[in-house]
Design a protein around this motif. Structure first.
Motif, PDB file in Angstrom:
ATOM      1  N   ILE A 220      -2.434   8.771  -7.536  1.00  0.00           N
ATOM      2  CA  ILE A 220      -1.040   8.874  -7.968  1.00  0.00           C
ATOM      3  C   ILE A 220      -0.136   8.123  -6.994  1.00  0.00           C
ATOM      4  CG2 ILE A 220      -1.279  11.012  -9.283  1.00  0.00           C
ATOM      5  CD1 ILE A 220      -0.150  12.522  -6.879  1.00  0.00           C
ATOM      6  N   ASP A 221      -0.739   7.238  -6.205  1.00  0.00           N
ATOM      7  CA  ASP A 221       0.048   6.423  -5.287  1.00  0.00           C
ATOM      8  C   ASP A 221       0.916   5.457  -6.095  1.00  0.00           C
ATOM      9  OD1 ASP A 221      -1.169   7.743  -3.238  1.00  0.00           O
ATOM     10  OD2 ASP A 221      -2.412   6.074  -2.575  1.00  0.00           O
ATOM     11  N   TYR A 222       1.695   4.665  -5.395  1.00  0.00           N
ATOM     12  CA  TYR A 222       2.702   3.821  -6.037  1.00  0.00           C
ATOM     13  C   TYR A 222       2.135   2.937  -7.141  1.00  0.00           C
ATOM     14  CZ  TYR A 222       6.039   0.212  -7.034  1.00  0.00           C
ATOM     15  OH  TYR A 222       6.853  -0.641  -7.693  1.00  0.00           O
ATOM     16  N   LEU A 223       1.033   2.230  -6.896  1.00  0.00           N
ATOM     17  CA  LEU A 223       0.525   1.289  -7.901  1.00  0.00           C
ATOM     18  C   LEU A 223       0.051   1.998  -9.171  1.00  0.00           C
ATOM     19  CD1 LEU A 223      -1.253  -1.391  -5.715  1.00  0.00           C
ATOM     20  CD2 LEU A 223       0.827  -1.653  -7.060  1.00  0.00           C
TER      21      LEU A 223
ATOM     22  N   GLU B 283      -7.833  -0.533  -6.151  1.00  0.00           N
ATOM     23  CA  GLU B 283      -8.464  -0.714  -4.849  1.00  0.00           C
ATOM     24  C   GLU B 283      -7.436  -0.498  -3.745  1.00  0.00           C
ATOM     25  OE1 GLU B 283     -11.800  -3.810  -3.803  1.00  0.00           O
ATOM     26  OE2 GLU B 283      -9.811  -4.717  -3.692  1.00  0.00           O
ATOM     27  N   GLY B 284      -7.795   0.318  -2.761  1.00  0.00           N
ATOM     28  CA  GLY B 284      -6.894   0.553  -1.655  1.00  0.00           C
ATOM     29  C   GLY B 284      -6.049   1.808  -1.797  1.00  0.00           C
ATOM     30  N   GLU B 285      -6.145   2.500  -2.935  1.00  0.00           N
ATOM     31  CA  GLU B 285      -5.432   3.769  -3.079  1.00  0.00           C
ATOM     32  C   GLU B 285      -6.037   4.761  -2.086  1.00  0.00           C
ATOM     33  OE1 GLU B 285      -2.904   4.898  -5.745  1.00  0.00           O
ATOM     34  OE2 GLU B 285      -2.588   2.787  -5.356  1.00  0.00           O
TER      35      GLU B 285
ATOM     36  N   LEU C 276      -8.870  -2.213 -10.158  1.00  0.00           N
ATOM     37  CA  LEU C 276      -7.865  -3.261 -10.068  1.00  0.00           C
ATOM     38  C   LEU C 276      -7.585  -3.610  -8.613  1.00  0.00           C
ATOM     39  CD1 LEU C 276      -5.473  -1.745 -12.736  1.00  0.00           C
ATOM     40  CD2 LEU C 276      -6.978  -3.703 -13.041  1.00  0.00           C
ATOM     41  N   ASP C 277      -7.306  -4.871  -8.370  1.00  0.00           N
ATOM     42  CA  ASP C 277      -6.968  -5.356  -7.037  1.00  0.00           C
ATOM     43  C   ASP C 277      -5.512  -5.027  -6.752  1.00  0.00           C
ATOM     44  OD1 ASP C 277      -6.395  -6.777  -4.729  1.00  0.00           O
ATOM     45  OD2 ASP C 277      -7.342  -8.626  -5.405  1.00  0.00           O
ATOM     46  N   LYS C 278      -5.244  -4.430  -5.601  1.00  0.00           N
ATOM     47  CA  LYS C 278      -3.875  -4.010  -5.291  1.00  0.00           C
ATOM     48  C   LYS C 278      -2.928  -5.188  -5.112  1.00  0.00           C
ATOM     49  CE  LYS C 278      -4.723  -3.552  -0.337  1.00  0.00           C
ATOM     50  NZ  LYS C 278      -4.722  -2.631   0.781  1.00  0.00           N
TER      51      LYS C 278
ATOM     52  N   GLN D 128      -0.392  -8.590 -14.706  1.00  0.00           N
ATOM     53  CA  GLN D 128      -1.805  -8.936 -14.696  1.00  0.00           C
ATOM     54  C   GLN D 128      -2.669  -7.675 -14.845  1.00  0.00           C
ATOM     55  OE1 GLN D 128      -3.099 -11.050 -11.198  1.00  0.00           O
ATOM     56  NE2 GLN D 128      -4.982 -11.740 -12.165  1.00  0.00           N
ATOM     57  N   MET D 129      -2.269  -6.596 -14.174  1.00  0.00           N
ATOM     58  CA  MET D 129      -3.003  -5.331 -14.306  1.00  0.00           C
ATOM     59  C   MET D 129      -2.962  -4.827 -15.749  1.00  0.00           C
ATOM     60  SD  MET D 129      -1.973  -3.161 -10.949  1.00  0.00           S
ATOM     61  CE  MET D 129      -2.473  -3.619  -9.304  1.00  0.00           C
TER      62      MET D 129
END
Length: 139
Positions: A27-30, A93-95, A117-119, A125-126
């Motif tokens: 549930i992070d920003y992205l 990725e990176g969450e 997905l790449d952050k 694009q996502m």
């Protein structure tokens, strides 16, 4: 007159596809921004989407709502996939969320599509990646 009516019928009585069911890991920003943008475009999208759940490992987030959708703990993911016949699990990725290997193995056993997905990708694009994945699912 009849020809004109029959040519208009498909336009007005066209069936919308059945919504694809998604689970977001994190549930992070992205994840928040991507899910919000997908929901905002849902009425105009050629493929409607239904977010079933968000997954987060912080206990204080359990059973809270994000965009009106419940946040669940990682241990519940496989059961949610099976119960709601989920089509895609999306993670960025990176969450910051960490899911144990045994839970990932159980998720994989469900044969649900998993998108990572790449952050560094933009939201547009996502979105395209998510919609393309939806098109590839045959149910």
């Amino acid at each position: 007159m009849i020809n004109a009516l029959t040519s208009l019928l498909p336009k007005y009585f066209k069936r919308r596809p059945i919504p694809k069911k998604l689970i977001f890991v994190g549930i992070d920003y992205l994840c928040f921004a991507l899910s919000k943008s997908l929901l905002d475009q849902n009425k105009q999208a050629r493929q409607p989407l239904n977010i079933i759940a968000f997954i987060d490992d912080e206990p204080w987030n359990n059973r809270t709502l994000v965009h009106g959708v419940t946040v669940f703990s990682p241990s519940e993911v496989s059961a949610l996939i099976r119960k709601h016949d989920v089509d895609i699990v999306i993670q960025v990725e990176g969450e910051s969320i960490k899911i144990a290997d045994n839970i990932w193995q159980d998720i994989i056993k469900t044969q649900v599509s998993i998108i990572t997905l790449d952050k560094h990708q933009g939201l547009k694009q996502m979105q395209e990646i998510v919609y393309k994945a939806c098109e590839n699912i045959k149910k």
